[in-house]
Design a protein around this motif. Sequence first.
Motif, PDB file in Angstrom:
ATOM      1  N   GLN A  53      95.059  13.991 -11.180  1.00 42.85           N
ATOM      2  CA  GLN A  53      94.470  15.124 -11.895  1.00 42.85           C
ATOM      3  C   GLN A  53      95.502  16.233 -12.095  1.00 42.85           C
ATOM      4  N   GLN A  54      96.296  16.492 -11.060  1.00 47.40           N
ATOM      5  CA  GLN A  54      97.319  17.536 -11.150  1.00 47.40           C
ATOM      6  C   GLN A  54      98.384  17.157 -12.172  1.00 47.40           C
ATOM      7  N   SER A  57      96.904  17.535 -15.573  1.00 52.57           N
ATOM      8  CA  SER A  57      96.789  18.958 -15.886  1.00 52.57           C
ATOM      9  C   SER A  57      98.151  19.536 -16.264  1.00 52.57           C
ATOM     10  N   ASP A  58      99.181  19.181 -15.494  1.00 49.71           N
ATOM     11  CA  ASP A  58     100.526  19.659 -15.801  1.00 49.71           C
ATOM     12  C   ASP A  58     101.001  19.148 -17.159  1.00 49.71           C
ATOM     13  N   ILE A  60      99.162  18.160 -19.734  1.00 53.49           N
ATOM     14  CA  ILE A  60      98.397  18.794 -20.811  1.00 53.49           C
ATOM     15  C   ILE A  60      98.835  20.235 -20.979  1.00 53.49           C
ATOM     16  N   GLY A  61      99.121  20.891 -19.865  1.00 55.35           N
ATOM     17  CA  GLY A  61      99.578  22.284 -19.941  1.00 55.35           C
ATOM     18  C   GLY A  61     100.881  22.389 -20.690  1.00 55.35           C
TER      19      GLY A  61
END
Length: 79
Positions: A53-54, A57-58, A60-61
């Motif tokens: 997930q991290q 998220s990274d 996509i960020g």
Amino acid sequence: MLQLKSIGTPLVLALALFSLAGCDQAEKSAQKMLDQAAESAKEAIDDTNKAAQQALSDAIGIEGEKAKDAEQKDKTQDI
């Protein structure tokens, strides 16, 4: 010989009871080990899920920032 037979039957029954008690204890011990292994596996899966997930998220960020930068460059060039 008669005394040996009369002692043999209770002895066999006692050994059978001890072996059954030992099997019960071994079963409880095995179940405890399986429970601990299942808990460890669950924790490993949860940790892997958090890491994934991290990472997502990274990723996509970073991609989201690149897309916003590209939009801003397009807008400034139009002006």
